[in-house]
Design an enzyme around this catalytic site. Sequence first.
Site, mmCIF file in Angstrom:
data_model
loop_
_atom_site.group_PDB
_atom_site.id
_atom_site.type_symbol
_atom_site.label_atom_id
_atom_site.label_comp_id
_atom_site.label_asym_id
_atom_site.label_seq_id
_atom_site.Cartn_x
_atom_site.Cartn_y
_atom_site.Cartn_z
ATOM 1 N N SER A 60 -0.060 20.341 48.198
ATOM 2 C CA SER A 60 1.211 20.834 48.715
ATOM 3 C C SER A 60 1.004 22.031 49.649
ATOM 4 C CB SER A 60 2.117 21.183 47.533
ATOM 5 O OG SER A 60 3.443 21.240 47.942
ATOM 6 N N ASP A 63 7.184 10.888 48.480
ATOM 7 C CA ASP A 63 7.100 12.319 48.147
ATOM 8 C C ASP A 63 8.350 13.039 48.663
ATOM 9 O OD1 ASP A 63 6.422 15.073 47.965
ATOM 10 O OD2 ASP A 63 4.304 14.580 48.086
ATOM 11 N N HIS A 104 5.674 13.933 43.869
ATOM 12 C CA HIS A 104 4.964 14.885 44.717
ATOM 13 C C HIS A 104 3.473 14.877 44.420
ATOM 14 C CE1 HIS A 104 4.289 18.255 47.244
ATOM 15 N NE2 HIS A 104 4.196 19.163 46.295
#
Length: 520
Positions: free
Chosen positions: A222, A461, A489
Amino acid sequence: MSRGVRRLLAAAAVLAVTMTAGCSATGTDDDSGPSPSPSRSQTGAAREYLTQHVDWSTCFDKFQCATVKVPLDWDDPDGSEIGIAVIRTQQADNTRGTILVDPGGPGGSGFNIVKDSLGYVTTDRLQSHYAIAGFDPRGVGRSSAVDCFTDAGRDRMRSNDADPDTDAGFKNLRSMYHRFANACQKHTGALLEHVDTESAARDMDVIRAALGERKLNYLGFSYGTKLGATYARLYPGKVGRFVLDGALDPSLTSVQIALGQAKGFERELRVYIRRCGQQPDCPLDGGVDHGARQVRALLDSATRTPLTATDGRKVGGSLLASGIIAALYNTANWQYLTQGLAGAMNGDPSVLLALADQSADRDQSGNYTSNGNEAFIAINCLDYSPPAKKAAMRAVAARIEKASPTFGPELAYTGLTCANWPVPSTAHAPKPPGTDKPGTDKPGTDKPGTAPILVVGTTGDPATPYAWAKSLTRKLPGARLLTWKGEGHTAYGRAGPCINKKVDAYFVTGTMPPRGTTCR
């Protein structure tokens, strides 16, 4: 009608609930984005940090810990210094080196993810070939850290249901964030000006040296992908084997991020509702559109008349939405989302409140166990340049709320968090890896080119949409995209053996998956 602004949705990946990474203060389409600044000369004092003696000691029974010293201000390496907390597994004789892990955020603790969740973020195969290290970036956790509100103040901030679509609500929220900014400046001091992503990426090169690595091997999730891409721009010749999972393209503007996430979470909610409707215990009925309207009605109702949890806390639309969003990060949490919606629709918000609290690192005693949310805001307010004027924020908010009727009100007006920030943004025009100006001992010029980087993208996602993984892959020289056709995610560690084996093969043997590889 907006239900207000509930910006504190994000910090890092954790075991059950993966928190928002990449949420940022909302800006305009032409804001300068989060890209790092041009290279700065590296003086002898700065080079001394690369050769410092690091005292590694046994910690938590089976790990080694150290504090690595770095300059407070990389523009002034002769000045004050700060400490970066690093942890690593014991390195066996047969290991290939060390992989540095960052779980996301900004504000996530790489130290804790290695200490507490090593088996979640790395496989046994990877651990058998590499030592695994984690760190708390500057401003975070055990490192020199941002400090702002008390726990009670954080509770009030997270539960504020003022409506910024009204003048009174806008004033209320702007005042609250002004108090927050002043508290951050008072309690954090000079560090507050130097928690930007580029500074953290420079710290990573000092960590590389402290780990005894000629090149950095890195696994970033991320926001950690933005941190990794920034390192690759600054130090292309020191890039070892890099995997960037759940990509946040550093060239995105804050508005593009907010719009992408608004669309992503709205889409993910609809996927959840469709699957929920196939289960006998689903509290939503009448199809996906009707189910989404039921969720919006619940949030609006709780904003007008907060519900009471079993611990006596009042829970309005802000906290309910945070709990729903937190659950949408990982399909493993959807069962709890079903329980939470059923409870809230019957007057008990306790499960959704627990999800929201977990995502904010608040324990059952009311203590916040990390500063992730505070660091999240401090870092983003340096990395981005959101608008400060009411008209500009409302124009952006209208676009976000149109993109996501359910979560737009929760993701809009995030520019308020930085409107009165006490230190200026460090945002600069985007630059690709390896394009810093030439010069002796300057980051980005040690060697030409960047080693191939593996980018992992998940088609469903919601927090870092798949399109961002594709765009980041195009911008990184020689990078390759590995796709997981799934929901939630990030992928590595939770998507199953197909993704895990291909990522491990790259780290262990250097073998990239064939172009266009998709795991299902």
